[in-house]
Write a protein that holds these residues in place. Structure first.
Motif, short mmCIF file in Angstrom:
data_model
loop_
_atom_site.label_atom_id
_atom_site.label_comp_id
_atom_site.label_asym_id
_atom_site.label_seq_id
_atom_site.Cartn_x
_atom_site.Cartn_y
_atom_site.Cartn_z
N PRO A 129 1.01 -1.15 -0.05
CA PRO A 129 -0.14 -0.02 -0.02
C PRO A 129 0.85 1.41 -0.10
O PRO A 129 2.06 1.25 0.39
N ALA A 130 0.06 2.31 -0.28
CA ALA A 130 1.12 3.63 -0.41
C ALA A 130 0.63 4.09 1.09
O ALA A 130 -0.21 3.62 1.82
N LEU A 200 -3.88 0.32 -2.77
CA LEU A 200 -4.12 0.57 -4.12
C LEU A 200 -5.06 -0.30 -4.93
O LEU A 200 -5.33 -1.48 -4.54
N PRO A 201 -5.85 0.63 -5.77
CA PRO A 201 -6.88 -0.50 -6.74
C PRO A 201 -6.24 -1.58 -7.20
O PRO A 201 -4.87 -1.42 -7.59
N VAL A 202 -6.62 -2.48 -7.71
CA VAL A 202 -5.96 -3.66 -8.13
C VAL A 202 -6.07 -3.66 -9.67
O VAL A 202 -7.31 -3.21 -10.18
N ALA A 265 -3.10 -5.43 -2.10
CA ALA A 265 -3.74 -5.88 -3.19
C ALA A 265 -3.01 -6.88 -3.87
O ALA A 265 -1.99 -6.62 -3.88
N VAL A 266 -3.61 -7.47 -4.58
CA VAL A 266 -3.01 -8.37 -5.57
C VAL A 266 -2.88 -8.16 -7.00
O VAL A 266 -3.62 -7.67 -7.64
N ARG A 267 -1.71 -7.97 -7.50
CA ARG A 267 -1.62 -7.50 -8.94
C ARG A 267 -1.69 -9.04 -9.64
O ARG A 267 -0.71 -10.05 -9.29
#
Lengths: 277, 460
Positions: A129-130, A200-202, A265-267
């Motif tokens: 995360p940021a 972050l959005p995924v 989040a998972v990329r």
């Protein structure tokens, strides 16, 4: 390289005078600069960033480059017991994670891999995360009514630091979703101290996507992906990073409680990032 | 005594204050900017707090950041060191308004001595001879009139601040007209205040200053004088005590006059009165520094008095506890400022990583420095890396110790002024003690630079 004066930030200086090749010809300086700017420098910066080293110098035909990371907070002080830890937000998010830069980084495949401990060599790499940091030294207060899971845009005020009675804004460094609090409301914080996560959005690519669309099952800290409900988009990562789907916020799916918000989040797009490749 | 002290400074002085706090058994918190996280004071401190980014305006010069840091860490006093907020009366006042103690003169004392022109008037009333000068200049025309009255050459000086910034010498009305706008903009940039005044320029002079310590109850002593005549463009390079310029009687007379006037003028805490001494031994008061000075160790070596501890004790309201008769300066001390500057390139400040650092040792040798191997000298602040101080029973011994110490001192990674000091130490004019502030300019810094270069080459 005789210049010993560092700049205030990591910098790269390429010697503009090309060295002669063994056969006496000179490489086209434009090609060299192009190559430097497009692939070599980003890769070197990533490598330097991951290495813990302060300086990196590379020589090759026709150019040499020195990167210097003057005051990296991650080379942190060895602290005696009981001593407050200086912040360590050097790599995660922070204001330096500008969206275009992130998008560029994510879209590039041509650099060498790096030993980034954060990067997991698999299809499912967690995106850290940021982090929103303290703009001043003082007492921290999160923004009233803005709980975890709330969609925020880069620059949104997500909290305050009271510095001698003057309220200074804590801002979200990126678009995303409010995550975990890293400092307690009312806690004394120092300048630059990490205060809260912005998850972050995924991004979606062509690969399989793990999701928790029901909004209830994911524990914080697991590596499962959580994508706020919404149509699966095949947009590029750059688009996702730069312009999260505004419609997402209106859909019923977004997680609303702390437990619902994934720590990471998972990329899911394989090979979307050069690191660890 | 205080519960806990916030050290609002950096570099060698932050470390120096930390040491004093430890010896007084008072916990201390080091306030630092992002650029200084790796500095030795931060490493050594039991507690440290980041107060802002590298830019001094938003960290060391930010009154709100410093006071907020003191409050959130539970400090009840702030030591400002030198430079930055150390002589800012508005800051001292704000500190007090938040229920904290400013370690230094109280706000109203700082305010009384904030204007150099007003200070000269005040101390002249208390009997100190002052150098002919002007009041604050209203405009260029006023400046030209005043210069005519004082007589050329004149020195244009900013009313706020010190450290040689914003100062220019003018030998004619033409030069004065050229100097005024430059000084104004330099003063504005350095101190946020562009008010200027004029002072008679003594062609040949020495810079001698008197160290005083005054408690809250009006007990004051002087700790002798220091000679700071080895300068380059008004930046001190070497300081020593006693001054070779004056005999014992003149020195005592100067110091007694200085402490008498400053106590009468209501000063409190440690302070330094600066004088110009001409070739005939006449002295003129020029300005006062209401703070600890870079060269304070010279006096510490001579008197054995820990001046930073004195500052703290006095700010805590303790009485002085000793009289002038108890102060017995012994021997001779010399301080060399070791700066990260490229002497060969117009003393250009340099930054970089310290690859190797080996401080000198032996009898009468003291090194006050925040260096260590691997330390990154940031480009944002003053170039001072540390101070080498030597002490001996007499000047000759001190110089001999200085030679050994300067040759032992090893700082690699950035260019330093060490070789220049060695060159000055072997110059006959310095050795016979008969030099003025023109030493470097007259003999030509070029000569020293060449000598320094030679030395570097020999060593390489």
């Amino acid at each position: 390289m005789t210049d010993t004066r560092p700049a205030a930030d990591a910098r790269a200086a390429a010697d503009p005078r090309p060295a002669a090749d063994p056969d006496g010809s000179f490489p086209d300086p434009h090609d060299t600069i192009q190559q430097l700017a497009d692939s070599v420098l980003p890769a070197l910066i990533a490598r330097l960033d991951a290495s813990g080293l302060g300086e990196l110098e590379v020589r090759a035909d026709g150019w040499h480059v020195r990167l210097r990371k003057p005051y990296d907070r991650r080379r942190s002080v060895v602290l005696p017991e009981g001593r407050r830890r200086p912040h360590e937000h050097g790599d995660a998010g922070h204001a330096r994670r500008s969206e275009p830069a992130e998008a560029r980084r994510a879209g590039r495949h041509d650099g060498p891999g790096i030993d980034d401990p954060r990067a997991v060599a698999s299809d499912a790499r967690p995106e850290p995360p940021a982090i929103a940091t303290a703009p001043a030294v003082g007492y921290f207060a999160p923004r009233d009514g803005w709980g975890p899971g709330r969609h925020v845009r880069s620059g949104d005020v997500v909290g305050y630091v009271d510095c001698l009675g003057v309220r200074q804004d804590v801002v979200a460094p990126v678009d995303g979703f409010l995550g975990r609090l890293l400092a307690q409301p009312g806690e004394a914080v120092e300048y630059g101290q990490p205060l809260l996560h912005v998850d972050l959005p995924v991004a979606r690519g062509s690969g399989p996507t793990e999701r928790t669309a029901d909004g209830g099952g994911t524990e914080a800290g697991t590596s499962a992906a959580s994508e706020p409900a919404g149509p699966t988009r095949n947009g590029t990562e750059a688009e996702t990073m730069g312009r999260p789907d505004a419609a997402q916020a209106d859909k019923p799916g977004p997680p609303a409680t702390a437990a619902d918000v994934p720590e990471r989040a998972v990329r899911s797009a394989p090979g979307a990032r050069p690191e660890g490749a | 005594m205080f519960q806990k002290i916030l050290i609002a400074n950096r570099g060698e002085i932050a470390l120096r204050i930390l040491r004093a706090c430890r010896q007084l058994n008072v916990p201390a918190v080091v306030a630092y900017s992002e650029a200084d996280i790796d500095t030795l004071a931060v490493r050594e401190a039991d507690e440290a707090i980041c107060i802002g980014p590298a830019e001094a305006k938003r960290s060391y010069l930010s009154s709100a950041a410093v006071i907020s840091a003191a409050i959130v860490t539970g400090c009840d006093a702030i030591h400002p060191g030198y430079g930055f907020l150390s002589e800012d009366d508005a800051f001292a006042d704000t500190v007090r308004a938040h229920g904290l103690t400013f370690i230094g003169p109280p706000a109203e004392v700082l305010e009384r001595f904030a204007s150099k022109a007003a200070t000269r008037r005040l101390l002249a009333e208390h009997g100190l001879p002052t150098i002919p000068g002007s009041g604050l200049l209203r405009d260029d025309a006023h400046a030209l009139d005043e210069a005519e009255r004082i007589g050329y050459p004149v020195l244009v000086k900013p009313s706020a601040g010190g450290g040689g910034k914003g100062m220019r010498m003018a030998r004619s009305p033409r030069e004065l007209e050229q100097a005024l706008p430059i000084c104004r903009s330099e003063a504005r940039a350095a101190f946020g205040d562009d008010s200027l005044y004029l002072e008679k320029w003594l062609e040949e002079n020495r810079h001698v200053e008197v160290q005083v310590v005054v408690d809250r109850y009006g007990n004051g002593v002087h700790l002798g004088e220091r000679d700071c005549s080895v300068q380059r463009r008004h930046q001190k390079l070497i300081e020593e005590a006693p001054t070779p310029a004056l005999g014992p009687d003149s020195r005592r007379h100067l110091c007694e006059e200085a402490v008498g006037a400053i106590v009468a003028a209501g000063y409190e805490n440690v302070g330094t009165l600066e004088f110009l001494v001409d070739n005939d031994g006449n002295y003129y008061f020029i300005e006062i520094n209401c703070r600890i000075q870079v060269e304070h160790p010279v006096t510490e070596m001579l008197t054995g008095i820990d001046m930073v501890a004195e500052q703290i004790r006095i700010a805590a309201g303790e009485p002085l506890g000793y009289s002038q008769a108890d102060v017995e300066p012994r021997g001779h001390a010399i301080e060399f400022r070791i700066a990260a500057e490229d002497v060969a390139h117009d003393f250009r400040p340099e930054a970089g990583t310290i690859v190797a650092y080996l401080p000198p040792g032996g009898p009468g040798v003291r090194m006050d420095s925040h260096l260590y191997a691997g330390y990154d000298v940031p480009p944002f602040y003053d170039s001072l890396l540390g101070k080498l101080i030597v002490h001996g029973p007499d000047r000759r011994t001190a110089i001999a110790r200085a030679r050994t110490a300067l040759s032992e001192l090893q700082v690699e990674g950035v260019p330093t002024t060490t070789a220049l000091h060695r060159a000055i130490l072997s110059h006959p004019v310095f050795l016979d003690g008969n030099f003025t502030t023109n030493l470097l300019d007259r003999v030509g810094p070029g000569a020293f630079v060449t000598a320094a270069r030679e030395q570097v080459r020999v060593e390489a």
